[in-house]
Design a protein around this motif. Structure first.
Motif, PDB file in Angstrom:
ATOM      1  N   SER A   1    -123.804  -1.239   0.298  1.00  6.64           N
ATOM      2  CA  SER A   1    -123.449  -2.270  -0.676  1.00  6.64           C
ATOM      3  C   SER A   1    -124.428  -3.440  -0.631  1.00  6.64           C
ATOM      4  O   SER A   1    -124.612  -4.125  -1.625  1.00  6.64           O
TER       5      SER A   1
ATOM      6  N   ARG B   1    -127.847  -0.915  -5.820  1.00  7.29           N
ATOM      7  CA  ARG B   1    -127.016  -1.169  -6.998  1.00  7.29           C
ATOM      8  C   ARG B   1    -126.163   0.068  -7.155  1.00  7.29           C
ATOM      9  O   ARG B   1    -126.675   1.163  -7.375  1.00  7.29           O
TER      10      ARG B   1
ATOM     11  N   ARG C   1    -120.799  -6.404  -0.595  1.00  4.14           N
ATOM     12  CA  ARG C   1    -121.143  -6.969  -1.909  1.00  4.14           C
ATOM     13  C   ARG C   1    -121.225  -8.495  -1.837  1.00  4.14           C
ATOM     14  O   ARG C   1    -122.133  -9.104  -2.378  1.00  4.14           O
TER      15      ARG C   1
ATOM     16  N   THR D   1    -125.091 -10.633  -2.141  1.00  7.32           N
ATOM     17  CA  THR D   1    -125.484 -11.678  -3.080  1.00  7.32           C
ATOM     18  C   THR D   1    -126.115 -12.847  -2.336  1.00  7.32           C
ATOM     19  O   THR D   1    -127.123 -13.397  -2.762  1.00  7.32           O
TER      20      THR D   1
END
Length: 180
Positions: A25, A29, A153, A157
């Motif tokens: 993750s 993608r 996830r 970021t």
């Protein structure tokens, strides 16, 4: 073996799958299909391998035990090194580089569940009810991997361009741990 002992075993067995889920993750993608497939495959293989180990018993247990670390090192080491190399090259500015393929996912599921085969042999030696134990292992791995996806996830970021390199480092660490 009590339910709580089985649950602890299941959590321990799921940790490689959790780490790979986080790494995936962070680094890739993932489409919704791959996101859903990851915990399903990891949980399915973690539940299937002890069942196979239980049924096969001692026939191949020594062989699997002897080479499990090497197989894990080669598979996860290759994938991790490639992810690290690609991440350091900085192929993308969005933190995730490339698409996670079904082939890679399948190899990861197998590599992270090889040790569960040997656990199946020991379940036979302990006279454990194997189907409930394997179901517990599968469900636990599924849930832990699902949680790991969401955490990965979130941190992916924050890591930006270095997410794939971080995921590669995690896989390399698992690969090295497998032979120690």
């Amino acid at each position: 073996m009590t339910f709580w002992e089985t649950l602890l075993l299941a959590v321990a067995l799921s940790m490689d799958a959790v780490a790979v889920s986080v790494a995936n993750s962070l680094a890739y993608r993932c489409k919704a299909r791959e996101m859903a497939a990851m915990p399903l495959l990891f949980g399915g293989f973690q539940g299937l391998m002890p069942l196979l180990g239980y049924w096969v018993g001692g026939l191949f247990a020594d062989l699997v035990h002897r080479y499990a670390g090497i197989v894990t090192l080669v598979v996860l080491g290759y994938i991790g090194a490639k992810m690290l190399f690609d991440g350091l090259r900085g192929e993308s500015g969005d933190g995730a580089v490339g698409m996670l393929t079904w082939r890679v996912l399948l190899f990861q599921a197998i590599a992270t569940s090889i040790d569960a085969f040997a656990v199946g042999v020991s379940l036979l030696a302990m006279d454990v009810r194997v189907v409930p134990a394997c179901a517990t292992i599968a469900v636990t791995t599924f849930l832990c991997s699902l949680l790991a996806l969401f955490l990965g996830r979130r941190f992916g970021t924050a890591l930006g361009d270095k997410a794939k390199a971080a995921g590669g480092l995690i896989l390399l660490a698992i690969a090295i741990k497998a032979i120690l």
